[in-house]
Enzyme design. Structure first.
Site, PDB file in Angstrom:
ATOM      1  N   GLU A  58       0.861  -1.188   0.000  1.00  0.00           N
ATOM      2  CA  GLU A  58       0.000   0.000   0.000  1.00  0.00           C
ATOM      3  C   GLU A  58       0.896   1.237   0.000  1.00  0.00           C
ATOM      4  OE1 GLU A  58      -3.478   1.041   0.165  1.00  0.00           O
ATOM      5  OE2 GLU A  58      -2.338   2.907   0.036  1.00  0.00           O
ATOM      6  N   ASP A  88      -5.929  -4.186  -5.900  1.00  0.00           N
ATOM      7  CA  ASP A  88      -7.073  -3.581  -5.213  1.00  0.00           C
ATOM      8  C   ASP A  88      -6.831  -2.071  -5.186  1.00  0.00           C
ATOM      9  OD1 ASP A  88      -9.098  -2.811  -3.580  1.00  0.00           O
ATOM     10  OD2 ASP A  88      -8.433  -3.931  -1.820  1.00  0.00           O
ATOM     11  N   THR A 124      -7.382   2.194  -6.308  1.00  0.00           N
ATOM     12  CA  THR A 124      -8.360   3.259  -6.497  1.00  0.00           C
ATOM     13  C   THR A 124      -8.608   3.423  -8.003  1.00  0.00           C
ATOM     14  OG1 THR A 124      -6.506   4.773  -6.391  1.00  0.00           O
ATOM     15  CG2 THR A 124      -7.753   4.496  -4.377  1.00  0.00           C
TER      16      THR A 124
HETATM   17  N1  AG3 Z   1     -11.009   0.127  -4.418  1.00  0.00           N
HETATM   18  C1  AG3 Z   1     -11.768   1.167  -5.018  1.00  0.00           C
HETATM   19  C2  AG3 Z   1     -12.690   0.847  -6.097  1.00  0.00           C
HETATM   20  C3  AG3 Z   1     -13.044   2.081  -6.864  1.00  0.00           C
HETATM   21  C4  AG3 Z   1     -14.164   2.871  -6.303  1.00  0.00           C
HETATM   22  N2  AG3 Z   1     -14.400   3.982  -7.168  1.00  0.00           N
HETATM   23  C5  AG3 Z   1     -15.199   5.008  -6.881  1.00  0.00           C
HETATM   24  N3  AG3 Z   1     -15.916   5.029  -5.799  1.00  0.00           N
HETATM   25  N4  AG3 Z   1     -15.251   6.016  -7.701  1.00  0.00           N
HETATM   26  C6  AG3 Z   1     -11.512  -0.249  -3.167  1.00  0.00           C
HETATM   27  C7  AG3 Z   1     -10.557  -0.433  -2.088  1.00  0.00           C
HETATM   28  C8  AG3 Z   1     -11.157  -1.369  -1.109  1.00  0.00           C
HETATM   29  N5  AG3 Z   1     -10.212  -2.236  -0.538  1.00  0.00           N
END
Ligand code: AG3
Length: 273
Positions: free
Chosen positions: A106, A154, A156
């Protein structure tokens, strides 16, 4: 008084959630981080204005991004998770007894800190001795990683710190980090609102893996609520889940969902042509 959080999901679509309290707000070296209590979806983590996880629907995303690739691999032992600082994917991975180590990479240590403080039910396995947390850049880290069985991206959305995680070069270095039966998965956004992202991910992954498949899950707090994941495999194909290995508790993933999630509506299938 009514207080509402709004995510501008695109220039013309918004999600509104009634907020009961804002628990935390900070600008980290990478992004703006907010934790708030919502009336409908429980506690919510927001990064740069985008909902990342809520305590009510996180199980869908974390189970589907983790159990699908892990069950497709014949015997996963060493797992990498890029992003995912909340720890939800680590929690799910550690439900598999064959897993010897999970490495979480991360970039933003503040996300891990906020998850430990505000989301104990999501982050609880980050302290498991089989979990190893590295707060560093995933793209750099993957370049030197070797002999992984499964790699989960995982991330963004493909803006800001995650942009490089959607590029073909990154999928090629993930492929080099995986062993012979290696499998990767990346969250790949909504077929309604971000079809171009799906096409970019699928094209990039096809440059690195002989087998590329898309699968779907329903996640109400993500844009359009209809979410895609792209799987790249060096050999193992999606198929029935090994009944010997399904002895763990889930709320969305089941052996039937494991196969059904690869059945795509026509308009989604057409994105992959
Ligand atoms: N990952 C984010 C997914 C994207 C969400 N996009 C949005 N809300 N515009 C999630 C991390 C969880 N571990």
């Amino acid at each position: 008084m009514d207080v509402w959080f709004t995510e501008n999901q695109t220039a013309s679509v918004r999600l509104g959630l009634k907020v009961q309290s804002v628990l935390h707000q900070e600008t980290t070296p990478y992004q703006e981080l907010v934790v708030a209590e919502t009336a409908a979806y429980g506690r919510m983590l927001v990064l740069d204005g985008a909902v990342q996880t809520t305590t009510v629907d996180e199980f869908v995303y974390h189970e589907m991004i983790t159990h699908v690739p892990l069950m497709i691999h014949p015997r996963p032992k060493k797992i990498g998770i890029i992003g995912g600082g909340d720890g939800g994917a680590v929690r799910e991975a550690l439900k598999h007894p064959s897993i010897e180590s999970v490495h979480l990479i991360e970039i933003d240590a503040q996300v891990v800190a906020a998850a430990k403080r505000y989301f104990p039910e999501i982050s609880l396995e980050l302290d498991n001795p089989r979990a190893h947390v590295h707060c560093t850049d995933g793209i750099e880290w993957v370049r030197q990683a070797r002999d992984f069985d499964v790699m989960v991206v995982d991330s963004t959305d493909p803006v800001g710190p995650a942009t490089g995680l959607f590029q073909a070069e990154f999928y090629q270095s993930v492929a080099s980090a995986l062993g012979d039966d290696g499998v990767m998965v990346a969250q790949s956004e909504s077929p309604y609102l971000e079809p171009d992202v799906i096409q970019m991910v699928v094209r990039g992954m096809r440059s690195a893996f002989p087998i590329v498949r898309l699968y779907l899950a329903a996640i109400p707090t993500y844009p359009s609520g209809f979410w895609s994941f792209t799987l790249g495999s060096k050999g193992p194909l999606p198929g029935p889940a090994d009944a010997q290995r399904t002895n763990f508790a889930t709320r969305y993933w089941t052996p039937d969902v494991h196969q059904a999630c690869f059945q795509l509506p026509k308009f989604v299938e057409d994105l992959l042509l």
